[in-house]
Design a protein around this motif. Sequence first.
Motif, PDB file in Angstrom:
ATOM      1  N   PRO A  30       0.827  -1.218   0.000  1.00 41.80           N
ATOM      2  CA  PRO A  30       0.000   0.000   0.000  1.00 41.80           C
ATOM      3  C   PRO A  30       0.857   1.264   0.000  1.00 41.80           C
ATOM      4  O   PRO A  30       2.013   1.251   0.403  1.00 41.80           O
ATOM      5  N   LEU A  31       0.253   2.323  -0.493  1.00 41.96           N
ATOM      6  CA  LEU A  31       0.940   3.616  -0.485  1.00 41.96           C
ATOM      7  C   LEU A  31       1.082   4.111   0.950  1.00 41.96           C
ATOM      8  O   LEU A  31       0.288   3.757   1.824  1.00 41.96           O
ATOM      9  N   PRO A  32       2.076   4.948   1.216  1.00 42.31           N
ATOM     10  CA  PRO A  32       2.213   5.517   2.566  1.00 42.31           C
ATOM     11  C   PRO A  32       0.995   6.366   2.942  1.00 42.31           C
ATOM     12  O   PRO A  32       0.267   6.861   2.078  1.00 42.31           O
ATOM     13  N   LYS A  33       0.796   6.522   4.223  1.00 43.17           N
ATOM     14  CA  LYS A  33      -0.382   7.248   4.721  1.00 43.17           C
ATOM     15  C   LYS A  33      -0.385   8.720   4.325  1.00 43.17           C
ATOM     16  O   LYS A  33      -1.422   9.357   4.345  1.00 43.17           O
ATOM     17  N   LEU A  34       0.758   9.244   3.943  1.00 40.59           N
ATOM     18  CA  LEU A  34       0.820  10.641   3.500  1.00 40.59           C
ATOM     19  C   LEU A  34      -0.008  10.852   2.232  1.00 40.59           C
ATOM     20  O   LEU A  34      -0.565  11.928   2.021  1.00 40.59           O
ATOM     21  N   TRP A  35      -0.142   9.821   1.409  1.00 39.07           N
ATOM     22  CA  TRP A  35      -0.945   9.915   0.199  1.00 39.07           C
ATOM     23  C   TRP A  35      -2.419  10.074   0.518  1.00 39.07           C
ATOM     24  O   TRP A  35      -3.195  10.547  -0.306  1.00 39.07           O
ATOM     25  N   ARG A  36      -2.810   9.677   1.718  1.00 40.84           N
ATOM     26  CA  ARG A  36      -4.207   9.832   2.114  1.00 40.84           C
ATOM     27  C   ARG A  36      -4.573  11.308   2.224  1.00 40.84           C
ATOM     28  O   ARG A  36      -5.720  11.693   1.989  1.00 40.84           O
ATOM     29  N   LEU A  37      -3.610  12.145   2.577  1.00 44.60           N
ATOM     30  CA  LEU A  37      -3.848  13.591   2.610  1.00 44.60           C
ATOM     31  C   LEU A  37      -4.142  14.121   1.209  1.00 44.60           C
ATOM     32  O   LEU A  37      -5.055  14.929   1.028  1.00 44.60           O
ATOM     33  N   LEU A  38      -3.410  13.639   0.222  1.00 46.59           N
ATOM     34  CA  LEU A  38      -3.676  14.025  -1.160  1.00 46.59           C
ATOM     35  C   LEU A  38      -5.056  13.531  -1.604  1.00 46.59           C
ATOM     36  O   LEU A  38      -5.768  14.229  -2.317  1.00 46.59           O
ATOM     37  N   ALA A  39      -5.440  12.345  -1.153  1.00 50.31           N
ATOM     38  CA  ALA A  39      -6.768  11.820  -1.476  1.00 50.31           C
ATOM     39  C   ALA A  39      -7.850  12.701  -0.867  1.00 50.31           C
ATOM     40  O   ALA A  39      -8.866  12.987  -1.516  1.00 50.31           O
ATOM     41  N   LEU A  40      -7.636  13.142   0.350  1.00 51.29           N
ATOM     42  CA  LEU A  40      -8.595  14.032   1.006  1.00 51.29           C
ATOM     43  C   LEU A  40      -8.695  15.364   0.273  1.00 51.29           C
ATOM     44  O   LEU A  40      -9.799  15.889   0.073  1.00 51.29           O
ATOM     45  N   ILE A  41      -7.572  15.886  -0.175  1.00 50.66           N
ATOM     46  CA  ILE A  41      -7.573  17.146  -0.924  1.00 50.66           C
ATOM     47  C   ILE A  41      -8.313  16.969  -2.243  1.00 50.66           C
ATOM     48  O   ILE A  41      -9.105  17.836  -2.647  1.00 50.66           O
ATOM     49  N   CYS A  42      -8.097  15.845  -2.921  1.00 54.42           N
ATOM     50  CA  CYS A  42      -8.809  15.578  -4.181  1.00 54.42           C
ATOM     51  C   CYS A  42     -10.312  15.494  -3.943  1.00 54.42           C
ATOM     52  O   CYS A  42     -11.103  16.059  -4.710  1.00 54.42           O
ATOM     53  N   CYS A  43     -10.706  14.792  -2.890  1.00 53.10           N
ATOM     54  CA  CYS A  43     -12.140  14.631  -2.617  1.00 53.10           C
ATOM     55  C   CYS A  43     -12.798  15.950  -2.232  1.00 53.10           C
ATOM     56  O   CYS A  43     -13.910  16.246  -2.689  1.00 53.10           O
ATOM     57  N   LEU A  44     -12.123  16.747  -1.435  1.00 51.00           N
ATOM     58  CA  LEU A  44     -12.702  18.029  -1.038  1.00 51.00           C
ATOM     59  C   LEU A  44     -12.753  19.015  -2.199  1.00 51.00           C
ATOM     60  O   LEU A  44     -13.721  19.767  -2.335  1.00 51.00           O
ATOM     61  N   SER A  45     -11.739  18.989  -3.047  1.00 51.97           N
ATOM     62  CA  SER A  45     -11.798  19.876  -4.214  1.00 51.97           C
ATOM     63  C   SER A  45     -12.854  19.391  -5.210  1.00 51.97           C
ATOM     64  O   SER A  45     -13.503  20.208  -5.864  1.00 51.97           O
ATOM     65  N   ALA A  46     -13.062  18.080  -5.294  1.00 47.06           N
ATOM     66  CA  ALA A  46     -14.141  17.564  -6.139  1.00 47.06           C
ATOM     67  C   ALA A  46     -15.489  18.013  -5.604  1.00 47.06           C
ATOM     68  O   ALA A  46     -16.379  18.399  -6.373  1.00 47.06           O
ATOM     69  N   LEU A  47     -15.645  17.963  -4.283  1.00 47.91           N
ATOM     70  CA  LEU A  47     -16.892  18.442  -3.679  1.00 47.91           C
ATOM     71  C   LEU A  47     -17.090  19.922  -3.978  1.00 47.91           C
ATOM     72  O   LEU A  47     -18.217  20.347  -4.271  1.00 47.91           O
ATOM     73  N   TYR A  48     -16.036  20.687  -3.943  1.00 43.58           N
ATOM     74  CA  TYR A  48     -16.136  22.108  -4.283  1.00 43.58           C
ATOM     75  C   TYR A  48     -16.627  22.304  -5.712  1.00 43.58           C
ATOM     76  O   TYR A  48     -17.496  23.128  -5.973  1.00 43.58           O
ATOM     77  N   PHE A  49     -16.079  21.528  -6.641  1.00 37.78           N
ATOM     78  CA  PHE A  49     -16.523  21.631  -8.032  1.00 37.78           C
ATOM     79  C   PHE A  49     -17.971  21.201  -8.189  1.00 37.78           C
ATOM     80  O   PHE A  49     -18.728  21.806  -8.940  1.00 37.78           O
TER      81      PHE A  49
END
Length: 90
Positions: A30-49
């Motif tokens: 699995p990817l390191p847990k730091l990538w989960r922060l990028l996933a959260l940013i992607c999801c929140l920016s998707a919600l914004y769009f």
Amino acid sequence: MWQFIALLLTVCGATLFYFTNKHQRYISTPLPKLWRLLALICCLSALYFWLQLYVTSSALFTWLFTFSVALIGIPLLSLSKKLCSAKGGS
């Protein structure tokens, strides 16, 4: 165009969430847990769009539906990868 970007960000966020999970079967480690922060940013920016495109209730429904379908579909892709490798190896 903006709908495609929102959809792409939602699927990318769900994919990164899946790849950081220890129970994922698509990649060997699995990817390191730091990538989960990028996933959260992607999801929140998707919600914004989605919120820019639709009214609040419709945007939340579209975002949650797309996210949940992606989280269901991504593990199924690893199953098809396993079936294709088993078919080719026989």
